[in-house]
Scaffold this active site. Structure first.
Site, PDB file in Angstrom:
ATOM      1  N   ALA A  59      17.679  54.357  20.800  1.00 36.54           N
ATOM      2  CA  ALA A  59      18.432  53.676  21.394  1.00 36.54           C
ATOM      3  C   ALA A  59      17.579  53.808  23.438  1.00 36.54           C
ATOM      4  O   ALA A  59      18.429  52.472  23.844  1.00 36.54           O
ATOM      5  CB  ALA A  59      19.232  55.565  22.472  1.00 36.54           C
ATOM      6  N   GLU A  78       7.433  57.660  27.129  1.00 36.08           N
ATOM      7  CA  GLU A  78       7.120  57.852  25.634  1.00 36.08           C
ATOM      8  C   GLU A  78       6.369  59.477  25.558  1.00 36.08           C
ATOM      9  O   GLU A  78       5.293  59.004  25.990  1.00 36.08           O
ATOM     10  CB  GLU A  78       6.606  57.673  24.532  1.00 36.08           C
ATOM     11  CG  GLU A  78       6.949  58.013  22.988  1.00 36.08           C
ATOM     12  CD  GLU A  78       7.946  58.758  22.817  1.00 36.08           C
ATOM     13  OE1 GLU A  78       8.744  58.115  22.859  1.00 36.08           O
ATOM     14  OE2 GLU A  78       7.634  59.447  22.168  1.00 36.08           O
ATOM     15  N   ASN A  86      11.835  59.476  16.002  1.00 37.36           N
ATOM     16  CA  ASN A  86      11.574  59.429  14.894  1.00 37.36           C
ATOM     17  C   ASN A  86      12.445  57.831  13.996  1.00 37.36           C
ATOM     18  O   ASN A  86      12.251  58.209  13.017  1.00 37.36           O
ATOM     19  CB  ASN A  86      12.739  60.447  14.526  1.00 37.36           C
ATOM     20  CG  ASN A  86      13.093  61.440  14.423  1.00 37.36           C
ATOM     21  OD1 ASN A  86      11.908  62.327  13.585  1.00 37.36           O
ATOM     22  ND2 ASN A  86      13.315  62.730  14.782  1.00 37.36           N
ATOM     23  N   GLY A  91      14.614  55.937   8.106  1.00 35.09           N
ATOM     24  CA  GLY A  91      14.731  55.006   6.664  1.00 35.09           C
ATOM     25  C   GLY A  91      15.745  53.655   6.345  1.00 35.09           C
ATOM     26  O   GLY A  91      15.789  53.327   5.261  1.00 35.09           O
ATOM     27  N   GLY A  92      16.250  53.182   7.795  1.00 33.37           N
ATOM     28  CA  GLY A  92      16.311  51.642   7.621  1.00 33.37           C
ATOM     29  C   GLY A  92      17.926  51.584   6.739  1.00 33.37           C
ATOM     30  O   GLY A  92      17.739  50.310   6.351  1.00 33.37           O
ATOM     31  N   ARG A 339      26.381  64.334   3.329  1.00 37.36           N
ATOM     32  CA  ARG A 339      25.716  65.787   3.407  1.00 37.36           C
ATOM     33  C   ARG A 339      25.095  66.907   3.570  1.00 37.36           C
ATOM     34  O   ARG A 339      25.050  67.796   2.862  1.00 37.36           O
ATOM     35  CB  ARG A 339      23.841  65.166   4.501  1.00 37.36           C
ATOM     36  CG  ARG A 339      23.523  63.449   4.256  1.00 37.36           C
ATOM     37  CD  ARG A 339      22.863  62.736   5.697  1.00 37.36           C
ATOM     38  NE  ARG A 339      22.663  61.494   5.125  1.00 37.36           N
ATOM     39  CZ  ARG A 339      21.209  61.565   6.201  1.00 37.36           C
ATOM     40  NH1 ARG A 339      21.399  61.379   7.332  1.00 37.36           N
ATOM     41  NH2 ARG A 339      21.317  59.786   6.550  1.00 37.36           N
ATOM     42  N   GLU A 478      20.487  60.578  19.319  1.00 38.13           N
ATOM     43  CA  GLU A 478      20.793  61.570  19.317  1.00 38.13           C
ATOM     44  C   GLU A 478      20.793  63.133  20.577  1.00 38.13           C
ATOM     45  O   GLU A 478      20.591  64.846  20.547  1.00 38.13           O
ATOM     46  CB  GLU A 478      19.609  62.393  18.412  1.00 38.13           C
ATOM     47  CG  GLU A 478      19.856  63.421  16.945  1.00 38.13           C
ATOM     48  CD  GLU A 478      18.545  63.696  16.392  1.00 38.13           C
ATOM     49  OE1 GLU A 478      18.091  63.041  15.930  1.00 38.13           O
ATOM     50  OE2 GLU A 478      18.603  64.795  15.453  1.00 38.13           O
TER      51      GLU A 478
END
Lengths: 515, 179
Positions: A59, A78, A86, A91-92, A339, A478
């Site tokens: 983002a 950062e 993350n 996991g792409g 999930r 997130e």
């Protein structure tokens, strides 16, 4: 030193507003007791940019790219020693509803169906306008990563739990790093390199309600709170907060969900902590659904963190094999349920579950995942068994019910319908009957925090007092809540982050500079 | 002539400065009260005492090193042997012993700057070259990260003036020995 600065800024603030009561009246922060929460503006800013982006995941980098491309001066901050948060260990996988690959494979899909899946998993707690935007932009977003960023994907689609059809693109290296490294590369081309080890301490919201900059600590060393040096950075147009979730923040996550103690592992990087989110609330952002915290059901106790087991457990087993409770030898959940349903089921039946597949399922995994499978075997996360009996014995699983479970599943495959659990059956699903068998142990791990700050479709952060946009503050990724409701579908986080990151960056540039 | 009061004040000031000095010293030597080495650019690489003074930095009975260079050290400390120096000294010392002086990296010794990964790679070869050297390290080549080259920035693991660390270990079980 830090304490002194804080004291000075508070005094200055009181001078400006003529006392605490006046401060509250001006800023409307009466919902929090104690001192007025608006920070005084520093007398001197150390640096000035049009747009200050905090966070360097999907983002933040997307926001920075759009803002910089539109001609703004931009800085990306950062806190960790590496950029990417993350996202770079993700996991792409990215969903695209109505993609060219789906058309090629004859998969019927639409943004509406993706939205329906998101709402079903999200228990309709999703903020509809936000979720709709993500679903309808999904194919555009993926194509943008290909055409504009140059991200490389594999040639076949895969499927995570909760999705009606296989609609996920997978990056060539099965990691979000394939996207982040391209984002970093593109930013470098236009002269922007994220600054690492810069921690956000304060969002500086002035008495007129506008966010005008940030107080940071430069040369910060995670997790030493008071390391580094204080610096004030002015944001002439806007601050974009893209600081991610709090999956690895045990104190904050146990406030929201007391069950998620330090005993539970997390898939997140160590810096996935909530201090920036707390700061957003302190200056008046609105909390949304913070207690909805997702566990990834495909974690393994035999490796640390996210690891590689999710690939095996999902692709080889949830898509082409089975998940069974080793105490009963039976399936206990639809392996392609979302999930939360799966993680809850694993815990409910006593946390002794395995994912397994046969030689055919393993071969598909090898084709799709390449050397990831070899690594999983080498590390002992996935184990190979010459016979079903050997596998059952290794996990102390009763063999007769296990054989019956497999026989039932094979009947379902022959019939083309999984009556027992209603799982989507892959077009090339074959009966499970070919040795050797491959298995891994399952352990749910804290993965994604659905909740966060409230935003609108323009990625503006909304004020807790009146639901109006907080001038000068955008949020994406997130750190926000609402897109995913109760449960996020796999492969939708990247979409969320990129979609709203881009919107935030574009809108931040359009803000009128305040000084 | 000084009054007693003035003398008292001076003594108090002296004590204050002395304590301040001790505190600054403690802070700069990482909280330990042991003397911090001098980082003397003119010191010969093998001359421990030039920077470390009287501090005991070598085992008892160690041969005098003042005149030694890296090659001389290898006379006893062969690579791969139990005596190998690998991980036993800060990396800056290896550089020094091989003739890579402070100035070779920091250029302006009056205002030494932090080094970039590019500066390291200028001598050690490209990311790919470095990765090729450790291609067989198990369970994962530390110099070829699926998270991209920002995860193989040299100083994430290899520190020159502090103990090196295994950066990967914050998320993985990789038990790398990091020089």
């Amino acid at each position: 030193m830090k304490e002194k600065e804080k004291a000075v800024s508070r005094r200055d603030f009181l001078k400006v507003t003529g006392g605490t009561a006046a401060g509250i009246a001006v800023t409307g922060m009466a919902w929090r007791p104690g001192e007025a929460e608006a920070a005084a503006m520093p007398k001197k800013w150390n640096e000035t940019f049009d747009v200050v982006v905090v966070g360097s995941g999907f983002a933040g980098l997307a926001a920075a790219y759009e803002a910089k491309k539109a001609g703004a001066s931009v800085v990306v901050l950062e806190k960790m020693r590496t950029p990417g948060g993350n996202s770079i260990i993700n996991g792409g996988v990215v969903s695209a509803a109505g993609s060219p690959l789906e058309a090629r494979d004859g998969i019927k899909d639409s943004p509406e169906l993706l939205l329906k899946d998101m709402l079903a998993a999200g228990l309709n707690l999703n903020h509809l306008e936000l979720a709709r935007l993500v679903a309808y932009e999904s194919n555009n977003t993926v194509q943008w990563t290909i055409n504009e960023l140059g991200v490389k994907y594999k040639d076949s689609l895969s499927q995570e739990g909760g999705h009606s059809v296989p609609r996920m693109y997978s990056t060539y290296n099965q990691s979000g790093s394939a996207i982040v490294t391209q984002q970093l590369e593109k930013l470098k081309e236009i002269g922007l390199i994220p600054r690492t080890q810069v921690l956000l301490k304060r969002l500086l919201r002035d008495t007129d309600g506008r966010v005008k900059g940030v107080e940071v600590r430069e040369k910060y060393v995670f997790p030493r709170e008071n390391s580094g040096r204080t610096k004030f950075i002015k944001a002439k147009k806007a601050v974009v907060l893209a600081t991610g979730g709090f999956g690895n923040d045990v104190p904050f996550r146990t406030i929201q969900d007391p069950r998620l103690t330090a005993d539970l592992e997390s898939t997140n990087q160590p810096g996935a902590t909530g201090e920036a989110l707390r700061e957003a609330f302190r200056i008046g952002c609105t909390p949304v659904q913070l207690s909805w915290i997702q566990l990834g059901p495909w974690g393994s106790p035999d490796e640390k963190g996210m690891g590689l087991n999710p690939f095996f457990a999902q692709l080889c087993c949830a898509m082409y094999g089975l998940w069974v409770d080793t105490q009963t030898g039976k399936r206990f959940v639809n392996e392609l349920a979302d999930r939360k349903i799966r993680a809850d089921a694993i815990i409910r039946v006593g946390n002794k579950c395995i994912a397994f597949t046969d030689a055919n399922g393993f071969a598909i995994g090898q084709k799709m995942l390449g050397d990831i499978m070899a690594k999983l075997m080498e590390r002992g996360v996935v184990k190979r068994y010459d016979s079903l009996a050997a596998m059952a014995e290794a996990y102390d699983c009763p063999i007769a019910p296990l054989r019956e479970t497999i026989a039932n599943f094979n009947k379902a495959v022959a019939a083309g319908k999984d009556e027992e659990w209603g799982r989507y059956l892959q077009k090339n699903q074959r009966a499970l009957d070919t040795a050797p068998y491959y298995a891994s142990r399952l352990m749910p791990k804290v993965h994604h925090t659905m909740g966060g700050v409230n935003i609108n479709v323009e990625a503006q952060a909304l004020n807790v007092e009146d639901d109006k946009p907080i001038p000068g503050l955008y949020c994406a990724g997130e750190v926000t809540g609402g897109v995913h409701g109760a449960v996020r579908l796999g492969s939708c986080a990247v979409l969320d982050c990129l979609t709203f990151g881009r919107i935030a960056g574009r809108n931040a540039v359009r803000e009128k500079a305040w000084g | 002539m000084k009054t007693d009061k003035q003398t008292d004040r001076q003594t108090a000031l002296r004590i204050f400065f002395l304590m301040a000095l001790v505190l600054v010293f403690a802070a700069t030597s990482g909280g330990s009260l042991l003397a911090a080495p001098k980082k003397l650019a003119t010191a010969k690489a093998g001359d421990c005492a030039a920077c470390h003074g009287a501090d005991k930095v070598l085992p008892d009975g160690h041969a005098p090193t003042a005149a030694m260079n890296g090659e001389a050290c290898l006379g006893c400390h062969q690579k791969g042997s139990p005596l190998a120096l690998y991980t036993k000294m800060p990396l800056s010392h290896f550089h020094q012993l091989k003739g890579i002086t402070c100035q070779a990296c920091h250029t302006d010794l009056n205002a030494p700057q932090e080094l970039s990964t590019e500066q390291c790679l200028a001598c050690h070869g490209s990311f790919e070259t470095v990765a090729a050297r450790t291609a067989n390290v198990k369970p994962q080549n530390p110099h070829s990260s699926p998270h991209g080259n920002t995860y193989t920035a040299c100083d994430l693991c290899h520190h020159q003036h502090a103990k090196s660390e295994n950066f990967c270990a914050q998320c993985h079980n990789f038990k790398f020995v990091v020089p």
